[in-house]
Design a protein around this motif. Structure first.
Motif, PDB file in Angstrom:
ATOM      1  N   GLY A   9       0.820  -1.208   0.000  1.00 32.83           N
ATOM      2  CA  GLY A   9       0.000   0.000   0.000  1.00 32.83           C
ATOM      3  C   GLY A   9       0.849   1.251   0.000  1.00 32.83           C
ATOM      4  N   SER A  10       1.885   1.265   0.812  1.00 34.00           N
ATOM      5  CA  SER A  10       2.772   2.430   0.869  1.00 34.00           C
ATOM      6  C   SER A  10       3.491   2.637  -0.460  1.00 34.00           C
ATOM      7  CB  SER A  10       3.787   2.253   2.001  1.00 34.00           C
ATOM      8  OG  SER A  10       3.126   2.155   3.235  1.00 34.00           O
ATOM      9  N   LEU A  11       3.953   1.560  -1.061  1.00 37.45           N
ATOM     10  CA  LEU A  11       4.629   1.641  -2.354  1.00 37.45           C
ATOM     11  C   LEU A  11       3.674   2.143  -3.434  1.00 37.45           C
ATOM     12  CD1 LEU A  11       7.114   1.096  -4.164  1.00 37.45           C
ATOM     13  CD2 LEU A  11       6.234  -1.232  -4.453  1.00 37.45           C
ATOM     14  N   PHE A  12       2.464   1.579  -3.485  1.00 39.57           N
ATOM     15  CA  PHE A  12       1.495   2.028  -4.482  1.00 39.57           C
ATOM     16  C   PHE A  12       1.148   3.503  -4.301  1.00 39.57           C
ATOM     17  CE2 PHE A  12       0.010  -2.566  -4.987  1.00 39.57           C
ATOM     18  CZ  PHE A  12       0.566  -2.714  -6.246  1.00 39.57           C
ATOM     19  N   ALA A  42      -6.007   6.565 -13.452  1.00 40.28           N
ATOM     20  CA  ALA A  42      -5.241   5.416 -12.971  1.00 40.28           C
ATOM     21  C   ALA A  42      -4.516   5.760 -11.676  1.00 40.28           C
ATOM     22  CB  ALA A  42      -4.248   4.960 -14.037  1.00 40.28           C
ATOM     23  N   ALA A  43      -3.889   6.933 -11.629  1.00 38.01           N
ATOM     24  CA  ALA A  43      -3.159   7.342 -10.430  1.00 38.01           C
ATOM     25  C   ALA A  43      -4.114   7.549  -9.254  1.00 38.01           C
ATOM     26  CB  ALA A  43      -2.362   8.625 -10.700  1.00 38.01           C
ATOM     27  N   HIS A  44      -5.287   8.106  -9.523  1.00 32.25           N
ATOM     28  CA  HIS A  44      -6.281   8.325  -8.466  1.00 32.25           C
ATOM     29  C   HIS A  44      -6.733   6.993  -7.855  1.00 32.25           C
ATOM     30  CE1 HIS A  44      -9.742   9.959  -6.354  1.00 32.25           C
ATOM     31  NE2 HIS A  44     -10.461   8.995  -6.925  1.00 32.25           N
ATOM     32  N   TYR A  45      -7.093   6.045  -8.701  1.00 31.12           N
ATOM     33  CA  TYR A  45      -7.540   4.743  -8.191  1.00 31.12           C
ATOM     34  C   TYR A  45      -6.396   4.002  -7.505  1.00 31.12           C
ATOM     35  CZ  TYR A  45     -12.286   4.872  -9.884  1.00 31.12           C
ATOM     36  OH  TYR A  45     -13.614   5.187 -10.058  1.00 31.12           O
ATOM     37  N   GLN A  46      -5.192   4.166  -7.999  1.00 30.69           N
ATOM     38  CA  GLN A  46      -4.043   3.540  -7.345  1.00 30.69           C
ATOM     39  C   GLN A  46      -3.855   4.099  -5.949  1.00 30.69           C
ATOM     40  OE1 GLN A  46      -0.475   3.145  -9.694  1.00 30.69           O
ATOM     41  NE2 GLN A  46       0.824   3.294  -7.885  1.00 30.69           N
ATOM     42  N   MET A  47      -3.945   5.414  -5.791  1.00 30.75           N
ATOM     43  CA  MET A  47      -3.803   6.038  -4.474  1.00 30.75           C
ATOM     44  C   MET A  47      -4.914   5.561  -3.535  1.00 30.75           C
ATOM     45  SD  MET A  47      -2.378   7.982  -2.205  1.00 30.75           S
ATOM     46  CE  MET A  47      -1.209   9.092  -2.975  1.00 30.75           C
ATOM     47  N   THR A  48      -6.133   5.611  -4.013  1.00 29.46           N
ATOM     48  CA  THR A  48      -7.280   5.210  -3.192  1.00 29.46           C
ATOM     49  C   THR A  48      -7.112   3.784  -2.676  1.00 29.46           C
ATOM     50  OG1 THR A  48      -8.725   6.665  -4.469  1.00 29.46           O
ATOM     51  CG2 THR A  48      -9.786   4.916  -3.193  1.00 29.46           C
ATOM     52  N   HIS A  49      -6.713   2.887  -3.550  1.00 25.89           N
ATOM     53  CA  HIS A  49      -6.624   1.490  -3.149  1.00 25.89           C
ATOM     54  C   HIS A  49      -5.298   1.158  -2.459  1.00 25.89           C
ATOM     55  CE1 HIS A  49     -10.176   1.586  -5.607  1.00 25.89           C
ATOM     56  NE2 HIS A  49     -10.584   0.614  -4.797  1.00 25.89           N
ATOM     57  N   GLY A  50      -4.290   1.992  -2.656  1.00 22.76           N
ATOM     58  CA  GLY A  50      -3.085   1.880  -1.830  1.00 22.76           C
ATOM     59  C   GLY A  50      -3.419   2.203  -0.386  1.00 22.76           C
TER      60      GLY A  50
END
Length: 122
Positions: A9-12, A42-50
Motif C-alpha cells: 500500500g505504501s509503495l502504491f 489510474a493514479a487516483h484509483y491507485q492512491m485510493t486502493h493503496g
C-alpha cells in the motif's frame, strides 16, 4: 500478511504521487488531453486502493481476516491502473477489456471488507 499489505500500500501510494506528477508535468506534452485524463484516473484509483491496503494491514493487525481483500486490491491496482497507464502511454485499445477486470477486483475487495466488518464485533 499485514506487513506485505502495509508495504504494498505504501509503495502504491508513493508511486501514484510520482505518476500523478509525471502526468501533470511531463506527459501532457507527449499525449492527448484524453490520455492524460486516463493516466490521472489510474493514479487516483491507485492512491485510493493503496490507502485501502494500508487500512487492510491495520485491520489484520486488529484481528480481522482480510487477506483476500488485500489480494483483491493488489490485483485491482495492477489490472485497473496498470492497464490504464499502458493505454494512455501506448494507445493500445486491446488493453481496454482488462480495465473492468481490475474494477471487479476492487469491488470484490470492498465487498469482502464490508462483509468482514459487518461480522466483526466492535
Amino acid at each position: 500478511m499485514a506487513k506485505l499489505f502495509l508495504l504494498a500500500g505504501s509503495l502504491f501510494c508513493m508511486l501514484s504521487v510520482a505518476l500523478g506528477a509525471f502526468a501533470a508535468h511531463g506527459l501532457k506534452h507527449h499525449v492527448s488531453d484524453y490520455a492524460v485524463d486516463i493516466f490521472k484516473t489510474a493514479a487516483h484509483y491507485q492512491m485510493t486502493h493503496g490507502l485501502a491496503l494500508i487500512a487492510v494491514a491495520l485491520l489484520i493487525k486488529w484481528g480481522m481476516q482480510l487477506k483476500w481483500a488485500g489480494h483483491a486490491f493488489i490485483m485491482g491496482i495492477l489490472l485497473f491502473s496498470g492497464s490504464l497507464y499502458l493505454l494512455a502511454l501506448t494507445g493500445a485499445k486491446w488493453l481496454g477489456p482488462i480495465t473492468p477486470i481490475g474494477g471487479v477486483c476492487f469491488i470484490i475487495g470492498w465487498l469482502i471488507l464490508i462483509v468482514k466488518a459487518a461480522r466483526q464485533p466492535l
